[in-house]
Design an enzyme around this catalytic site. Structure first.
Site, PDB file in Angstrom:
ATOM      1  N   ASP A  50      -1.198  -5.589   9.137  1.00 58.57           N
ATOM      2  CA  ASP A  50      -2.215  -4.658   8.638  1.00 58.57           C
ATOM      3  C   ASP A  50      -3.375  -5.489   8.105  1.00 58.57           C
ATOM      4  O   ASP A  50      -3.229  -6.206   7.114  1.00 58.57           O
ATOM      5  CB  ASP A  50      -1.606  -3.787   7.519  1.00 58.57           C
TER       6      ASP A  50
ATOM      7  N   TRP B 173       0.875  -1.183   0.000  1.00 57.60           N
ATOM      8  CA  TRP B 173       0.000   0.000   0.000  1.00 57.60           C
ATOM      9  C   TRP B 173       0.913   1.234   0.000  1.00 57.60           C
ATOM     10  O   TRP B 173       1.837   1.324   0.818  1.00 57.60           O
ATOM     11  CB  TRP B 173      -0.862  -0.046   1.267  1.00 57.60           C
TER      12      TRP B 173
ATOM     13  N   LYS C 211     -13.703  -0.879   5.159  1.00 54.23           N
ATOM     14  CA  LYS C 211     -14.148  -1.675   4.018  1.00 54.23           C
ATOM     15  C   LYS C 211     -15.263  -2.641   4.421  1.00 54.23           C
ATOM     16  O   LYS C 211     -16.313  -2.663   3.796  1.00 54.23           O
ATOM     17  CB  LYS C 211     -12.985  -2.472   3.426  1.00 54.23           C
TER      18      LYS C 211
ATOM     19  N   ALA D 217      -6.800  -4.777   6.839  1.00 55.79           N
ATOM     20  CA  ALA D 217      -7.786  -3.757   6.471  1.00 55.79           C
ATOM     21  C   ALA D 217      -8.982  -4.335   5.735  1.00 55.79           C
ATOM     22  O   ALA D 217      -9.957  -3.629   5.489  1.00 55.79           O
ATOM     23  CB  ALA D 217      -7.110  -2.683   5.613  1.00 55.79           C
TER      24      ALA D 217
END
Ligand code: LMR
Length: 394
Positions: A208, A127, A243, A210
């Protein structure tokens, strides 16, 4: 005061979003920023979210401060969602954070305070905000190999070889699931080998997460992380509700720290709280209240899980349709990996020139590294993308 400033680079994801919004061409296609879209190109508010908001509107009686660590019910629910029973509760602490990015920042600050000399290893590619975040907290970024551009899959042997060479001053930033930008993910067996490596070297995992629920399911997506959690003495994990709850602008995320013991977990918690207090005092309440309401109510939770499943299945169907459409047109299996990828993104692996051409000639927007947002597709858009892609790569 400002005259000596150098122009700061613009974040490419938000720059692309702005360019797309300014494009006046009919039928333009946005495969850029990682935001879920339905077949009409809209990002809907989930119905479980609407209902939870309605309930909060009716029952809320104060806008008083919640506290530096945020909503306790939210934090407990987020720990459970990510880790289930993979690690004893007395070793886990969490603070609510402003989105997944906010959670990552809290955890990077914790790492900085724990080991100011730590190097943070980031996958190649990752990212685009990971490296600037690491630099901003004053840690040193480094890169480990991850993606094999010739196959569209994880280059696991190269990755593990690098991880095997790390030591106690190293932090490894791992994507818990649904790798951003590639869409190529570790198998459970590979997670096991990562755990072996981290156990051996003492390198510290920063996870991470997400996109939990966007790959193969809420539990399946967390399986690798839970395996790591069951074996390693310490790690930290950022989770996000942007999300999977569609709460992008409400900024709900959670920074989770797992210590070797309750005592060290408390030390970590106190450092996180002190970093938060000095930076922004406390997180915004609304999104976390919505999530805590949904996860704490069996009917709302079932509704949310069903909506999430429908979103996930739609993305998987888009993947299959795109891989098939390209295969039919190109008579090759070169892009079949798109159907194997999971999560919101796939990295197509085409050149920046092709990406530019698709934008200029076909009004199809994707990131310059050829990352596409799979949720931005629909039946007609699959056809248009496949036609344009095959023409541009011929
Ligand atoms: C993305 O990668 O597009 C999303 O995570 C949105 C963002 O904040 O960059």
């Amino acid at each position: 005061m400002f005259e000596h400033l150098k122009p700061a680079p613009q974040d490419k994801i938000f720059a692309l979003m702005a360019a797309f919004n300014e494009d006046e061409r009919q039928g333009k296609i946005d495969l850029g920023i990682g935001v879920y879209k339905d077949d009409h190109g809209k990002t809907p508010i989930m119905s479980a979210v609407k209902k939870a908001e309605q309930r909060l509107l009716e029952t809320a009686s104060t806008k008083g401060y919640v506290g530096v660590g945020g909503d306790k019910a939210f934090n407990a629910a987020m720990i459970d969602l990510a880790l289930a029973d993979s690690v004893p509760a007395e070793r886990v602490r969490a603070v609510q954070a402003p989105g997944g990015t906010g959670a990552l920042w809290v955890l990077m600050m914790l790492i900085k305070r724990s080991n100011p000399d730590a190097r943070v290893w980031i996958s190649d590619p990752s990212w685009p905000n990971h490296t600037p975040m690491v630099e901003q907290v004053g840690l040193e970024p480094a890169v480990y190999p991850y993606f094999d551009r010739s196959t569209g899959l994880v280059n696991f042997e190269a990755m593990i070889e690098t991880l095997d060479g790390l030591g106690k001053n190293d932090v490894v930033l791992l994507h818990g699931c649904c790798h951003n930008p590639t869409g190529a993910n570790l198998s459970l067996e590979q997670w096991g080998r990562v755990a072996d490596s981290l156990e051996r070297t003492g390198a510290f995992p920063l996870i991470d997460m997400a996109y939990q629920g966007f790959g193969d399911g809420l539990d399946k997506d967390a399986a690798g992380v839970r395996l790591l959690a069951s074996r390693l003495p310490e790690f930290v994990m950022a989770t996000s509700c942007s999300k999977n709850f569609g709460l992008y602008r409400d900024r709900a995320g959670c920074a989770i720290a797992v210590g070797e013991s309750a005592r060290t977990a408390d030390l970590a918690l106190k450092q996180m709280l002190s970093a938060v207090r000095a930076a922004y005092s406390q997180p915004p309440a609304h999104g976390a209240e919505v999530v805590a309401t949904i996860l704490g109510d069996s009917a709302l939770r079932a509704e949310w899980e069903a909506e999430l499943e429908a979103m996930r299945n739609r993305m998987i169907a888009n993947r299959t349709a795109l891989a098939e459409a390209i295969r039919e047109r190109s008579n090759s299996t070169d892009f079949d990996f798109v159907a194997e990828h999971r999560g919101m993104f796939s990295l197509l692996g085409v050149s920046e020139k092709v990406v530019e051409r698709l934008k200029d000639e076909d009004a199809i927007y994707m990131l310059d590294d050829s990352r596409i947002n799979i949720a931005g597709l629909a039946e007609d858009r699959v056809v248009k993308l496949a036609d344009a892609l095959v023409a541009a790569t011929r």
